[in-house]
Design a protein around this motif. Sequence first.
Motif, mmCIF file in Angstrom:
data_model
loop_
_atom_site.group_PDB
_atom_site.id
_atom_site.type_symbol
_atom_site.label_atom_id
_atom_site.label_comp_id
_atom_site.label_asym_id
_atom_site.label_seq_id
_atom_site.Cartn_x
_atom_site.Cartn_y
_atom_site.Cartn_z
ATOM 1 N N ASN A 185 0.813 -1.324 -0.121
ATOM 2 C CA ASN A 185 -0.279 0.592 -0.142
ATOM 3 C C ASN A 185 1.122 1.061 0.264
ATOM 4 O O ASN A 185 1.344 1.542 1.193
ATOM 5 C CB ASN A 185 -0.795 -0.018 0.897
ATOM 6 C CG ASN A 185 -1.932 1.144 0.733
ATOM 7 O OD1 ASN A 185 -2.052 2.005 1.165
ATOM 8 N ND2 ASN A 185 -3.361 0.916 1.625
ATOM 9 N N PRO A 186 1.155 1.926 -0.913
ATOM 10 C CA PRO A 186 1.986 3.797 -1.156
ATOM 11 C C PRO A 186 0.922 4.095 -0.192
ATOM 12 O O PRO A 186 1.643 5.570 0.357
ATOM 13 C CB PRO A 186 1.496 3.825 -2.543
ATOM 14 C CG PRO A 186 -0.059 3.664 -2.770
ATOM 15 C CD PRO A 186 0.559 2.117 -2.237
ATOM 16 N N TYR A 187 0.065 4.477 0.331
ATOM 17 C CA TYR A 187 -0.054 4.831 0.972
ATOM 18 C C TYR A 187 0.323 5.239 2.756
ATOM 19 O O TYR A 187 0.750 5.841 3.030
ATOM 20 C CB TYR A 187 -1.792 5.170 1.176
ATOM 21 C CG TYR A 187 -2.332 5.714 2.636
ATOM 22 C CD1 TYR A 187 -2.663 7.364 2.909
ATOM 23 C CD2 TYR A 187 -2.986 5.113 3.465
ATOM 24 C CE1 TYR A 187 -2.902 8.107 3.149
ATOM 25 C CE2 TYR A 187 -3.069 6.034 4.926
ATOM 26 C CZ TYR A 187 -3.233 7.644 4.541
ATOM 27 O OH TYR A 187 -4.372 8.543 5.649
ATOM 28 N N HIS A 188 0.333 4.215 3.006
ATOM 29 C CA HIS A 188 1.648 3.833 4.739
ATOM 30 C C HIS A 188 2.407 4.442 3.947
ATOM 31 O O HIS A 188 3.413 4.724 4.799
ATOM 32 C CB HIS A 188 1.309 1.939 4.703
ATOM 33 C CG HIS A 188 -0.150 1.643 5.356
ATOM 34 N ND1 HIS A 188 -0.731 -0.118 4.258
ATOM 35 C CD2 HIS A 188 -0.815 2.152 5.680
ATOM 36 C CE1 HIS A 188 -1.723 0.345 5.184
ATOM 37 N NE2 HIS A 188 -1.885 1.236 5.682
ATOM 38 N N ARG A 189 3.186 3.900 2.622
ATOM 39 C CA ARG A 189 4.827 4.341 2.531
ATOM 40 C C ARG A 189 4.585 5.578 2.995
ATOM 41 O O ARG A 189 5.961 6.901 3.568
ATOM 42 C CB ARG A 189 5.093 4.078 1.854
ATOM 43 C CG ARG A 189 7.040 4.104 1.181
ATOM 44 C CD ARG A 189 7.306 3.424 -0.009
ATOM 45 N NE ARG A 189 7.105 3.849 -1.321
ATOM 46 C CZ ARG A 189 5.308 3.045 -2.054
ATOM 47 N NH1 ARG A 189 5.236 1.873 -1.617
ATOM 48 N NH2 ARG A 189 5.039 3.225 -3.145
ATOM 49 N N ARG A 190 4.185 6.615 2.171
ATOM 50 C CA ARG A 190 4.301 7.925 2.614
ATOM 51 C C ARG A 190 3.360 8.230 3.774
ATOM 52 O O ARG A 190 4.072 8.841 4.289
ATOM 53 C CB ARG A 190 2.901 8.145 1.734
ATOM 54 C CG ARG A 190 3.391 9.982 0.697
ATOM 55 C CD ARG A 190 1.342 10.220 0.117
ATOM 56 N NE ARG A 190 2.000 9.900 -0.843
ATOM 57 C CZ ARG A 190 0.810 8.504 -1.952
ATOM 58 N NH1 ARG A 190 -0.205 8.824 -0.838
ATOM 59 N NH2 ARG A 190 1.093 8.272 -2.376
ATOM 60 N N GLN A 191 3.023 7.649 4.818
ATOM 61 C CA GLN A 191 2.934 7.746 6.146
ATOM 62 C C GLN A 191 4.291 7.898 6.720
ATOM 63 O O GLN A 191 3.762 8.790 7.694
ATOM 64 C CB GLN A 191 1.546 7.014 6.734
ATOM 65 C CG GLN A 191 0.122 7.005 6.648
ATOM 66 C CD GLN A 191 -0.677 6.391 7.141
ATOM 67 O OE1 GLN A 191 -0.865 5.433 7.360
ATOM 68 N NE2 GLN A 191 -1.749 7.393 7.710
ATOM 69 N N LEU A 192 4.982 6.862 6.356
ATOM 70 C CA LEU A 192 6.147 6.517 7.506
ATOM 71 C C LEU A 192 6.604 7.284 7.183
ATOM 72 O O LEU A 192 7.957 8.500 7.569
ATOM 73 C CB LEU A 192 6.801 5.483 7.089
ATOM 74 C CG LEU A 192 8.345 4.832 7.572
ATOM 75 C CD1 LEU A 192 8.076 4.911 9.232
ATOM 76 C CD2 LEU A 192 8.163 4.081 7.192
ATOM 77 N N GLY A 193 7.183 7.991 5.670
ATOM 78 C CA GLY A 193 8.064 9.644 5.580
ATOM 79 C C GLY A 193 7.178 10.331 5.355
ATOM 80 O O GLY A 193 8.272 11.395 5.958
ATOM 81 N N MET A 194 5.694 10.959 5.937
ATOM 82 C CA MET A 194 5.758 12.006 6.103
ATOM 83 C C MET A 194 6.210 12.158 7.635
ATOM 84 O O MET A 194 6.083 12.576 8.654
ATOM 85 C CB MET A 194 4.016 12.413 6.352
ATOM 86 C CG MET A 194 3.692 12.658 5.147
ATOM 87 S SD MET A 194 2.206 12.886 4.674
ATOM 88 C CE MET A 194 1.254 13.608 5.710
ATOM 89 N N LEU A 195 5.689 10.337 8.580
ATOM 90 C CA LEU A 195 6.097 10.586 10.090
ATOM 91 C C LEU A 195 7.435 10.870 10.455
ATOM 92 O O LEU A 195 8.389 11.881 11.455
ATOM 93 C CB LEU A 195 5.858 9.691 10.941
ATOM 94 C CG LEU A 195 6.066 8.678 12.450
ATOM 95 C CD1 LEU A 195 5.783 10.259 13.100
ATOM 96 C CD2 LEU A 195 5.876 7.746 12.426
#
Length: 217
Positions: A185-195
């Motif tokens: 899921n790219p959304y989770h990868r994006r969340q991790l990057g934002m965090l």
Amino acid sequence: MNSEHKHENQVGARRRSSPFGRIERMPPLMVVLYLVILAITIMFVMLVAAYVTTRLRSGVPTGLHSLPRYFSLSTIVLLLSSYTMAQAPRLYADDDLSSLARCLGATLLLGCVFAGLQVLGWRELMTTGVPFQGAASSSSGQFIYLISALHVAHLLGGMLFLLALLLRVLHADRDAVRTLVFIRNPYHRRQLGMLGTYWHFIDVLWVALFAVFLFLF
């Protein structure tokens, strides 16, 4: 037709290579994050400027009080948390959710330790003759409490986001299918990057604030 198609490709290539094209492709959540970081930076710059101005106008020589040792310890702890957070993207890329959960858990624990050390630092300030309010308090001393407390508040916001992501990772790690869905899921990868971006920003922000306090306290 070929000339029109070539023209469209050239326009698209220029758009992709231009800064504005990159901004257009940036996810909306990342734009919001960068705007939040900008707003936080402006707020703290204004607070530090007010603190420096008040400190210099007070006429009190620097070095009259020592900066709480807990502030120094908390700085080390926050740097360690930034290191553990930096390992998260690699663990995610390796599909190692168990290690990723431990990494996020360690970062969360270090964030809690940092907040606790800040509270101990405020108590040390009070015992060394820098109360938050009262007849003996000074305006510059109150800025120490205000700025550091606001920083802790912004760190707590990141910790809530971190806790939510940690719970998702723990939930996904219980089942192989959930793990596969989570990793893909790219959304989770994006969340991790934002965090990670926000956490490192909070880290750098505190180091800058600590340096100001260290030289002007």
